[in-house]
Design an enzyme around this catalytic site. Structure first.
Site, PDB file in Angstrom:
ATOM      1  CE1 TYR A  37       1.275 -12.806  -1.251  1.00  0.00           C
ATOM      2  CE2 TYR A  37       0.144 -10.788  -1.913  1.00  0.00           C
ATOM      3  CZ  TYR A  37       1.225 -11.653  -2.032  1.00  0.00           C
ATOM      4  OH  TYR A  37       2.233 -11.377  -2.915  1.00  0.00           O
ATOM      5  CB  CYS A  38      -6.190 -11.393  -2.713  1.00  0.00           C
ATOM      6  SG  CYS A  38      -7.479 -11.659  -1.482  1.00  0.00           S
ATOM      7  CG  ASP A  39      -5.851  -6.228  -4.143  1.00  0.00           C
ATOM      8  OD1 ASP A  39      -4.648  -6.432  -4.366  1.00  0.00           O
ATOM      9  OD2 ASP A  39      -6.662  -5.913  -5.033  1.00  0.00           O
TER      10      ASP A  39
ATOM     11  CB  CYS B 167      -9.681  -9.418  -2.336  1.00  0.00           C
ATOM     12  SG  CYS B 167      -8.331  -9.986  -1.298  1.00  0.00           S
TER      13      CYS B 167
END
Lengths: 168, 158
Positions: A122-124, A128
């Protein structure tokens, strides 16, 4: 070599160079137009056309599914963000694997993969692309089971799920 | 002695070897990239140097410019033009690799497309690129159109 000779070679070279570049551009355009599945020139009009175009084959997982797997203890989250963001807050038990430093966490990720755990990057959020870039990089090192968490970090905290802070 | 050394350094055979080698490298690199433009676009994306709107156009067009330049060098037609474009591209590639190394990125070079055979970029890639660049400059300056189609069109060596 005389100066005039060099100038004459440069002149001749530039003229032919321009023609070669034009030929290459025309060929590239033509082949892309006729080949099946040619790349789109500008992608979609979303804020992340490349991410949409180049990562669409990666598997995704919803927040609810990820939460269920977490409750069953069958998941390890991979935080693709930079270390400072990770320290400020991350998903429970997450491993920080910044996309620019994949090799540092590779052995750990490979061993988790071999143990049959679900790996979710995951990221933001949806905008993203580093989670998808991380999944793609890990694919190249043989870890092909990584899924992408839809809505990412902001989706997780928005849903009110448990988070952790600081180092792992 | 210095004349001998000079004639060896500017030998047409050396230039021919460099030209054929560079031509092969460019055609091979271009074909590998053109065969998987999506994979090449991924790699361009991972360098994080180009704005997003440029990634797909570059992934579509750059491999074909490489192929055309490679063919030009290999068969010996418009050699100086081919050597000039090749050297310019290699200069840009050297800057890109150097910047990425300085930024500490661990990414595939993508020099020969999105293959799984290449490790992350290292200083070796920069040295290799610089050697290719030196060969390109040599061909531009000293090539005398040995075994080249340019001769067929009757141009005099200047």
């Amino acid at each position: 070599m005389r100066k005039e000779m060099i100038i004459s070679r440069i002149r001749e070279g530039i003229g032919h160079a321009v023609l070669l570049i034009i030929l290459g551009l025309l060929l590239g355009t033509g082949v892309n137009a006729i080949r099946p599945g040619g790349l789109s020139w500008i992608g979609s009009q979303s804020s992340s056309p490349v991410a949409v175009d180049t990562f669409q084959d990666l598997r995704k997982i919803s927040l609810d599914e990820a939460w269920s797997l977490y409750l069953d203890g069958k998941v390890v989250f991979l935080d693709a963000r930079e270390h400072s963001w990770f320290q400020e807050g991350h998903l429970p038990g997450a491993l920080n694997v910044p996309v620019g430093d994949v090799k540092a966490g590779l052995k750990k990720v490979q061993s988790l993969d071999k143990r049959g755990l679900n790996l979710i990057a995951y990221c933001d959020g949806n905008e993203c692309s580093v989670a998808a870039e991380l999944a793609r990089s890990l694919e190249r090192y043989g870890v092909r089971s990584v899924k992408i968490l839809v809505d990412g970090w902001f989706g997780w905290i928005g849903a009110g799920y448990y988070v952790e802070k600081g180092e792992m | 002695m210095s004349t001998k050394l000079s004639s060896w350094i500017t030998s047409p055979l050396v230039s021919l070897v460099f030209r054929l080698f560079l031509g092969f490298v460019f055609v091979y690199a271009g074909v590998m990239k053109a065969s998987d433009p999506q994979g090449f676009a991924n790699i361009l994306c991972s360098y994080r140097l180009l704005p997003e709107w440029m990634i797909n156009p570059v992934a579509i067009l750059l491999p074909w410019v490489e192929i055309v330049v490679g063919v030009s060098l290999f068969v010996g037609i418009w050699i100086r033009g081919g050597a000039l474009v090749a050297s310019s591209m290699l200069t840009v590639f050297a800057f890109v690799i150097g910047i990425s190394l300085a930024r500490g990125l661990e990414i595939d070079c993508g020099c020969f497309g999105a293959t799984n055979c290449e490790d992350s970029i290292t200083w070796f890639f920069l040295v290799r690129d610089t050697l290719f660049l030196a060969m390109g400059a040599y061909v531009f300056l000293f090539d005398q159109r040995i075994a080249a189609l340019d001769r067929v069109f009757g141009k005099q060596v200047k």
